[in-house]
Design a protein around this motif. Structure first.
Motif, PDB file in Angstrom:
ATOM      1  N   LYS A 256      38.207  48.528  51.352  1.00  0.00           N
ATOM      2  CA  LYS A 256      37.510  48.182  50.240  1.00  0.00           C
ATOM      3  C   LYS A 256      37.368  46.805  50.964  1.00  0.00           C
ATOM      4  N   LYS A 257      36.869  47.019  52.009  1.00  0.00           N
ATOM      5  CA  LYS A 257      36.616  45.470  52.738  1.00  0.00           C
ATOM      6  C   LYS A 257      34.663  44.870  51.578  1.00  0.00           C
ATOM      7  N   VAL A 258      34.657  43.775  51.719  1.00  0.00           N
ATOM      8  CA  VAL A 258      33.083  43.654  51.119  1.00  0.00           C
ATOM      9  C   VAL A 258      33.012  42.261  51.936  1.00  0.00           C
ATOM     10  N   LEU A 259      31.791  42.269  52.407  1.00  0.00           N
ATOM     11  CA  LEU A 259      31.192  41.696  53.454  1.00  0.00           C
ATOM     12  C   LEU A 259      30.820  40.282  52.317  1.00  0.00           C
TER      13      LEU A 259
ATOM     14  N   GLN B 284      48.895  39.057  47.393  1.00  0.00           N
ATOM     15  CA  GLN B 284      49.429  40.942  48.090  1.00  0.00           C
ATOM     16  C   GLN B 284      48.296  41.459  48.467  1.00  0.00           C
ATOM     17  N   GLY B 285      46.901  41.041  48.796  1.00  0.00           N
ATOM     18  CA  GLY B 285      45.777  42.216  48.849  1.00  0.00           C
ATOM     19  C   GLY B 285      45.682  42.797  48.301  1.00  0.00           C
ATOM     20  N   SER B 286      45.750  42.816  46.462  1.00  0.00           N
ATOM     21  CA  SER B 286      45.330  43.412  45.149  1.00  0.00           C
ATOM     22  C   SER B 286      44.763  42.707  44.176  1.00  0.00           C
ATOM     23  N   VAL B 287      43.874  42.382  45.443  1.00  0.00           N
ATOM     24  CA  VAL B 287      41.856  41.840  44.983  1.00  0.00           C
ATOM     25  C   VAL B 287      41.218  43.335  44.464  1.00  0.00           C
ATOM     26  N   ASP B 288      40.754  43.616  43.717  1.00  0.00           N
ATOM     27  CA  ASP B 288      39.315  44.480  44.044  1.00  0.00           C
ATOM     28  C   ASP B 288      38.692  44.168  43.923  1.00  0.00           C
ATOM     29  N   GLU B 289      36.905  45.187  44.179  1.00  0.00           N
ATOM     30  CA  GLU B 289      36.109  44.324  45.005  1.00  0.00           C
ATOM     31  C   GLU B 289      35.441  43.952  43.171  1.00  0.00           C
ATOM     32  N   ALA B 290      35.284  43.985  42.234  1.00  0.00           N
ATOM     33  CA  ALA B 290      34.618  43.994  41.399  1.00  0.00           C
ATOM     34  C   ALA B 290      35.243  42.379  41.131  1.00  0.00           C
ATOM     35  N   HIS B 291      36.452  41.795  41.408  1.00  0.00           N
ATOM     36  CA  HIS B 291      37.066  40.630  41.140  1.00  0.00           C
ATOM     37  C   HIS B 291      37.373  39.804  42.257  1.00  0.00           C
TER      38      HIS B 291
END
Ligand SMILES: [Zn+2]
Length: 356
Positions: A161-164, A263-270
């Motif tokens: 789920k990594k985002v640059l 807790q790391g529960s952030v998805d890419e879209a947000h």
């Protein structure tokens, strides 16, 4: 407006916050003052005279249009009482690490997680003031993957789920860190990195990067470009990982915050919203008063267009969007009548059979 004063225009402490905003009416009046500090101005025709209707709305004397204090702001039609909104804003602005949706839901008795999540999403969406200043002076710029644990490949596909993410940080002499900006990047090419730099750093600034070719050409865009080579650092016996210490410091703080508070529960879209929240708080970390940060947040919120629930979830691709909050999610107002010292009342009840 005259200069803002603590204890007059914004609360100095949690105690003062609670004393000022005891009812939803108090909050509404504060919002009205924020929107129209010099008195009502019609949002439709600009007329400066009007009167208050029985339901609290205002009617313009010029064009007879009716408006409410919250119309056209993020508080419009959310059905969440303003005491709840204000407390959420207070926690968001004054807690060192902000607040997670789960904590907000629990501490304010909000019936559904989605309602709490949407409130924080609306607050995040107002944080970027249009026309805000770009960074200046000496600015380190780098990109890093945020959202996962494994290291990613530059410009390539992000594993997991990594985002640059592009990071720009002001460096103060002789040492110290100023403001930061972060934004999601499509990739590590100059077509992505150049707009990131021009969008967040004022021309004329000194921009320090590593030797990555995506940064070639910054000098032609009006920057003094300093490139630091990993190989040269290694040759000098320096740690190449410390080539850009300010961006690495900010990146690790942001990653720790996402893993800790959220807790790391952030998805890419947000992720962009969370990055803006991090920068909002980071850039005000030396503010003399947390109450002033609360004022700035409400000022942005009162001046922002409404944010619809579907706009908050529209860019979410990976997961099924959370269901819109149902009526069950309505939090109760935080208006609190005097509780009449229940501990004494309980004592009285215990005593009654004996004292009679
Ligand atoms: Zn009007």
């Amino acid at each position: 407006m005259e200069q803002l004063r603590a204890g007059v225009h914004y609360p100095r402490s949690t105690g003062e916050f609670q004393a000022w905003f005891r009812t939803d009416e108090d909050c509404l009046d504060y919002l009205e003052w924020l929107r129209w500090p010099g008195g009502f101005t019609c949002p439709r025709c600009g007329d400066g005279t009007g009167w208050r209707l029985g339901d609290g709305r205002l009617e313009c004397a010029g064009c007879s249009s009716r408006t409410s204090v919250t119309a056209g702001t993020i508080f419009d039609r959310t059905r969440t009482p303003l005491t709840v909104w204000f407390t959420a804003c207070w926690l968001f602005a004054t807690q060192k690490d902000g607040i997670s949706a789960l904590s907000l839901q629990r501490s304010l008795e909000i019936g559904s997680y989605q309602t709490a999540w949407a409130m924080l999403g609306r607050l995040r969406s107002v944080l970027v003031r249009p026309g805000r200043d770009r960074l200046a002076g000496t600015v380190e710029v780098d990109e890093t993957y945020i959202g996962g644990d494994e290291p990613g490949l530059r410009g390539g596909r992000a594993p997991g789920k990594k985002v640059l993410t592009g990071i720009a940080v002001e460096v103060r002499e002789p040492k110290g860190i100023g403001r930061c900006r972060m934004a999601v990047l499509a990739d590590g090419s100059s077509a992505s990195l150049h707009p990131f730099v021009t969008g967040h750093v004022r021309p004329g600034a000194t921009v320090i990067t590593d030797a990555w070719m995506g940064y070639h050409g910054l000098a032609g865009l009006g920057y003094v470009h300093q490139r630091r080579s990993q190989r040269a650092a290694r040759a000098r016996g320096e740690d190449p990982g410390e080539l850009l210490p300010a961006v690495h410091r900010v990146a690790s703080l942001a990653k720790r915050w996402l893993l800790g508070t959220h807790q790391g529960s952030v998805d890419e879209a947000h992720l962009p919203g969370y990055l803006n929240e991090f920068a909002f708080r980071f850039n005000r970390r030396r503010s003399a008063s947390r109450g002033l940060v609360f004022y700035r947040l409400l000022e942005l919120a009162a001046g922002h267009d409404p944010v619809r629930y579907r706009d908050l979830i529209v860019r979410q691709r990976s997961k099924a969007p959370p269901a819109p909050p149902g009526t069950r999610g309505h939090p109760p107002s935080l208006e609190r009548p005097g509780a009449n010292r229940p501990w004494r009342a309980a004592e009285m009840q215990l005593r009654l059979p004996y004292s009679g």
